[in-house]
Design an enzyme around this catalytic site. Structure first.
Site, PDB file in Angstrom:
ATOM      1  N   GLY A  13       0.823  -1.213   0.000  1.00 24.67           N
ATOM      2  CA  GLY A  13       0.000   0.000   0.000  1.00 24.67           C
ATOM      3  C   GLY A  13       0.852   1.256   0.000  1.00 24.67           C
ATOM      4  O   GLY A  13       0.497   2.251   0.635  1.00 24.67           O
ATOM      5  N   ALA A  14       1.948   1.233  -0.771  1.00 21.15           N
ATOM      6  CA  ALA A  14       2.899   2.352  -0.737  1.00 21.15           C
ATOM      7  C   ALA A  14       2.520   3.481  -1.693  1.00 21.15           C
ATOM      8  O   ALA A  14       3.248   4.460  -1.806  1.00 21.15           O
ATOM      9  CB  ALA A  14       4.299   1.850  -1.072  1.00 21.15           C
ATOM     10  N   ASN A  15       1.376   3.366  -2.373  1.00 21.12           N
ATOM     11  CA  ASN A  15       0.988   4.431  -3.311  1.00 21.12           C
ATOM     12  C   ASN A  15       0.231   5.559  -2.621  1.00 21.12           C
ATOM     13  O   ASN A  15      -0.040   6.585  -3.226  1.00 21.12           O
ATOM     14  CB  ASN A  15       0.137   3.869  -4.454  1.00 21.12           C
ATOM     15  CG  ASN A  15      -1.155   3.242  -3.956  1.00 21.12           C
ATOM     16  OD1 ASN A  15      -1.127   2.158  -3.404  1.00 21.12           O
ATOM     17  ND2 ASN A  15      -2.277   3.925  -4.125  1.00 21.12           N
ATOM     18  N   GLY A  17      -1.093   7.601   1.360  1.00 14.28           N
ATOM     19  CA  GLY A  17      -1.104   7.767   2.817  1.00 14.28           C
ATOM     20  C   GLY A  17       0.215   7.491   3.508  1.00 14.28           C
ATOM     21  O   GLY A  17       1.286   7.909   3.071  1.00 14.28           O
ATOM     22  N   ILE A  18       0.088   6.751   4.601  1.00 13.32           N
ATOM     23  CA  ILE A  18       1.218   6.463   5.476  1.00 13.32           C
ATOM     24  C   ILE A  18       2.293   5.635   4.765  1.00 13.32           C
ATOM     25  O   ILE A  18       3.487   5.875   4.916  1.00 13.32           O
ATOM     26  CB  ILE A  18       0.663   5.692   6.694  1.00 13.32           C
ATOM     27  CG1 ILE A  18      -0.212   6.629   7.521  1.00 13.32           C
ATOM     28  CG2 ILE A  18       1.744   5.090   7.539  1.00 13.32           C
ATOM     29  CD1 ILE A  18      -1.248   5.877   8.323  1.00 13.32           C
ATOM     30  N   GLY A  19       1.845   4.670   3.978  1.00 13.23           N
ATOM     31  CA  GLY A  19       2.779   3.804   3.256  1.00 13.23           C
ATOM     32  C   GLY A  19       3.595   4.597   2.257  1.00 13.23           C
ATOM     33  O   GLY A  19       4.805   4.371   2.103  1.00 13.23           O
ATOM     34  N   SER A 149      -3.863  -0.437  14.708  1.00 16.96           N
ATOM     35  CA  SER A 149      -4.620   0.807  14.896  1.00 16.96           C
ATOM     36  C   SER A 149      -5.112   0.899  16.338  1.00 16.96           C
ATOM     37  O   SER A 149      -5.337  -0.136  16.987  1.00 16.96           O
ATOM     38  CB  SER A 149      -5.834   0.783  13.963  1.00 16.96           C
ATOM     39  OG  SER A 149      -6.739   1.819  14.297  1.00 16.96           O
ATOM     40  N   TYR A 174     -13.627  -3.904  11.160  1.00 12.80           N
ATOM     41  CA  TYR A 174     -12.301  -3.263  11.073  1.00 12.80           C
ATOM     42  C   TYR A 174     -11.508  -3.518  12.355  1.00 12.80           C
ATOM     43  O   TYR A 174     -10.328  -3.876  12.308  1.00 12.80           O
ATOM     44  CB  TYR A 174     -12.465  -1.760  10.840  1.00 12.80           C
ATOM     45  CG  TYR A 174     -11.141  -1.019  10.737  1.00 12.80           C
ATOM     46  CD1 TYR A 174     -10.256  -1.269   9.691  1.00 12.80           C
ATOM     47  CD2 TYR A 174     -10.777  -0.053  11.678  1.00 12.80           C
ATOM     48  CE1 TYR A 174      -9.047  -0.591   9.596  1.00 12.80           C
ATOM     49  CE2 TYR A 174      -9.578   0.631  11.588  1.00 12.80           C
ATOM     50  CZ  TYR A 174      -8.713   0.363  10.537  1.00 12.80           C
ATOM     51  OH  TYR A 174      -7.506   1.042  10.449  1.00 12.80           O
TER      52      TYR A 174
HETATM   53  N1  LIG Z   1      -5.043   6.921   8.672  1.00 10.78           N
HETATM   54  C1  LIG Z   1      -5.244   6.589   9.926  1.00 10.78           C
HETATM   55  O1  LIG Z   1      -5.647   7.423  10.773  1.00 10.78           O
HETATM   56  C2  LIG Z   1      -4.982   5.200  10.384  1.00 10.78           C
HETATM   57  C3  LIG Z   1      -5.200   4.898  11.730  1.00 10.78           C
HETATM   58  C4  LIG Z   1      -4.924   3.624  12.189  1.00 10.78           C
HETATM   59  C5  LIG Z   1      -4.411   2.667  11.331  1.00 10.78           C
HETATM   60  N2  LIG Z   1      -4.214   2.985  10.011  1.00 10.78           N
HETATM   61  C6  LIG Z   1      -3.691   1.930   9.131  1.00 10.78           C
HETATM   62  O2  LIG Z   1      -2.678   2.466   8.314  1.00 10.78           O
HETATM   63  C7  LIG Z   1      -2.546   1.667   7.142  1.00 10.78           C
HETATM   64  C8  LIG Z   1      -2.414   2.563   5.934  1.00 10.78           C
HETATM   65  O3  LIG Z   1      -3.609   3.268   5.709  1.00 10.78           O
HETATM   66  P1  LIG Z   1      -3.658   4.799   5.303  1.00 10.78           P
HETATM   67  O4  LIG Z   1      -4.243   5.522   6.439  1.00 10.78           O
HETATM   68  O5  LIG Z   1      -2.346   5.243   4.765  1.00 10.78           O
HETATM   69  O6  LIG Z   1      -4.791   4.751   4.169  1.00 10.78           O
HETATM   70  P2  LIG Z   1      -4.750   4.933   2.569  1.00 10.78           P
HETATM   71  O7  LIG Z   1      -4.178   6.243   2.205  1.00 10.78           O
HETATM   72  O8  LIG Z   1      -6.126   4.608   2.124  1.00 10.78           O
HETATM   73  O9  LIG Z   1      -3.755   3.784   2.122  1.00 10.78           O
HETATM   74  C9  LIG Z   1      -4.138   2.443   2.142  1.00 10.78           C
HETATM   75  C10 LIG Z   1      -3.296   1.699   1.128  1.00 10.78           C
HETATM   76  O10 LIG Z   1      -3.659   0.309   1.159  1.00 10.78           O
HETATM   77  C11 LIG Z   1      -3.861  -0.093  -0.177  1.00 10.78           C
HETATM   78  N3  LIG Z   1      -4.717  -1.256  -0.304  1.00 10.78           N
HETATM   79  C12 LIG Z   1      -6.020  -1.394   0.075  1.00 10.78           C
HETATM   80  N4  LIG Z   1      -6.467  -2.607  -0.269  1.00 10.78           N
HETATM   81  C13 LIG Z   1      -5.431  -3.251  -0.885  1.00 10.78           C
HETATM   82  C14 LIG Z   1      -5.280  -4.516  -1.482  1.00 10.78           C
HETATM   83  N5  LIG Z   1      -6.290  -5.386  -1.568  1.00 10.78           N
HETATM   84  N6  LIG Z   1      -4.080  -4.851  -1.994  1.00 10.78           N
HETATM   85  C15 LIG Z   1      -3.050  -3.979  -1.948  1.00 10.78           C
HETATM   86  N7  LIG Z   1      -3.137  -2.750  -1.416  1.00 10.78           N
HETATM   87  C16 LIG Z   1      -4.327  -2.395  -0.899  1.00 10.78           C
HETATM   88  C17 LIG Z   1      -4.467   1.134  -0.853  1.00 10.78           C
HETATM   89  O11 LIG Z   1      -4.408   1.008  -2.257  1.00 10.78           O
HETATM   90  P3  LIG Z   1      -5.410   1.869  -3.199  1.00 10.78           P
HETATM   91  O12 LIG Z   1      -4.865   3.255  -3.225  1.00 10.78           O
HETATM   92  O13 LIG Z   1      -5.303   1.164  -4.510  1.00 10.78           O
HETATM   93  O14 LIG Z   1      -6.761   1.806  -2.587  1.00 10.78           O
HETATM   94  C18 LIG Z   1      -3.528   2.195  -0.304  1.00 10.78           C
HETATM   95  O15 LIG Z   1      -2.317   2.185  -0.991  1.00 10.78           O
HETATM   96  C19 LIG Z   1      -3.777   0.742   7.120  1.00 10.78           C
HETATM   97  O16 LIG Z   1      -3.395  -0.549   7.534  1.00 10.78           O
HETATM   98  C20 LIG Z   1      -4.707   1.375   8.151  1.00 10.78           C
HETATM   99  O17 LIG Z   1      -5.555   0.410   8.762  1.00 10.78           O
HETATM  100  C21 LIG Z   1      -4.485   4.224   9.532  1.00 10.78           C
END
Ligand SMILES: NC(=O)c1ccc[n+]([C@@H]2O[C@H](COP(=O)([O-])OP(=O)(O)OC[C@H]3O[C@@H](n4cnc5c(N)ncnc54)[C@H](OP(=O)(O)O)[C@@H]3O)[C@@H](O)[C@H]2O)c1
Length: 306
Positions: A13-15, A17-19, A149, A174
């Protein structure tokens, strides 16, 4: 962050957010990064953004859909075929609180299937590359970092309906997937330790960070929620770049220990600098973790040699 040249990181998921920010900062510090993503064009765009900021970056793309175990096997197989070892695996990708129950290619509930089972399978399949001597001049144990989380609190691990087939409820689904991330990360560390394997498993969380997670999850059903959520999150949360700090800390700090959990230091762990934090007690339940491990091996067909 200390210099990272000579290391290789595989980030799911490096494209976005956090990744994305974790990949960018690792690349800036000299680490070679593999952007493991489900969409080629989004991955290419992320790679271009990294190269624009860090022209000397070593960033490649791997096709990985965690919601399809065939894709997970193909991605791990392609990496292993390259003959390289891995210094860092960052199990970051995730989906959150989808309004309707959706399923992976193998029929698992989408959050449990993507956030937990996909990463469980990927880690097991990549283990040979993680347990080989590292890429650095002085090999250090590989680190496997799994992103959980604060939402793991209050989760239930109901093995009689793990896939939410009886009644689907978005947030509890979730929460369960994020508790599974913790149970998996801690159990993996115990198994690596018992096997005296040269790798550490660490769990992190990013507090509340302004990413696409909210629009792609609870906001994806349209209506008022879709309009309200993104500006509310933008106003109240820390940035996605700050959200990547616990991942970067776990990936690079000499102070970090396997089997421990790291997140932001601020009020209710919602924002701030990375520190060691405590998960809810059930995340440390070894019986629950062993049961989840056994079920995850059965469901994914991936057997760990640990
Ligand atoms: N943001 C927060 O406040 C928060 C809080 C607690 C935990 N987290 C955790 O942080 C992690 C990163 O999330 P984020 O907040 O950075 O959200 P994000 O910006 O939505 O990034 C999520 C990433 O996961 C990818 N992804 C989703 N389904 C996938 C699949 N089937 N195969 C491969 N990649 C997939 C998405 O790809 P697409 O772009 O193609 O959808 C995107 O690159 C998650 O595990 C989330 O649960 C986040």
């Amino acid at each position: 962050m200390p210099p990272q040249s000579g290391r290789l990181a595989y980030i799911t998921g490096a494209n976005s957010g956090i990744g994305f920010h974790a990949a960018l900062e690792l690349a800036r510090a000299g680490c070679a990064v593999i952007l493991a993503c489900r969409g080629r064009s989004k991955a290419e765009a992320a790679r271009s953004r990294i190269l624009a900021a860090v022209p000397h970056a070593d960033a490649e793309i791997a096709d990985l859909d965690l919601a399809n175990l065939d894709s997970v096997r193909a991605a791990a197989g392609a990496f292993l075929a390259s003959g390289r070892s891995l210094d860092l695996l960052i199990n970051n990708a995730g989906v959150m609180a989808l309004p309707q129950r959706r399923a992976t290619a193998q029929g698992f509930e989408l959050q449990f299937g993507t956030n937990h089972l996909g990463h469980f399978a990927l880690t097991g399949l990549l283990l040979p590359a993680l347990l080989r001597p590292g890429n650095q001049p002085k090999p250090a144990p590989a680190r496997i970092i799994t992103v959980s989380s604060i939402a793991h609190r209050g989760a239930t691990m109901d093995f009689s309906d793990l896939q939410w087939e009886r009644r689907y409820v978005p947030w509890p689904a979730y929460r369960r997937s994020k508790l599974a991330n913790l149970l998996f990360g801690f159990e993996l560390e115990r198994r690596l330790e018992r096997a005296q394997a040269p790798a550490a498993s660490i769990v992190v969380h990013p507090g509340v960070s302004n990413t696409n997670l909210f629009a792609a999850g609870p906001g994806s059903g349209g209506g008022l929620l879709a309009k309200i959520i993104p500006p509310f999150i933008a106003l109240t949360s820390q940035s996605a770049a700050q959200g990547s700090w616990p991942l970067l800390y776990a990936a690079t700090s000499a102070a970090v220990k396997g089997g421990h959990y790291y997140g932001p230091h601020g009020f209710r762990e919602m924002r701030g600098y990375p520190v060691e934090v405590r998960a809810e007690q059930q995340a440390y339940d070894e019986v629950l973790a062993a049961k989840l491990w056994q079920v995850s091996e059965q469901l994914t067909g991936v057997q760990y040699p640990l």
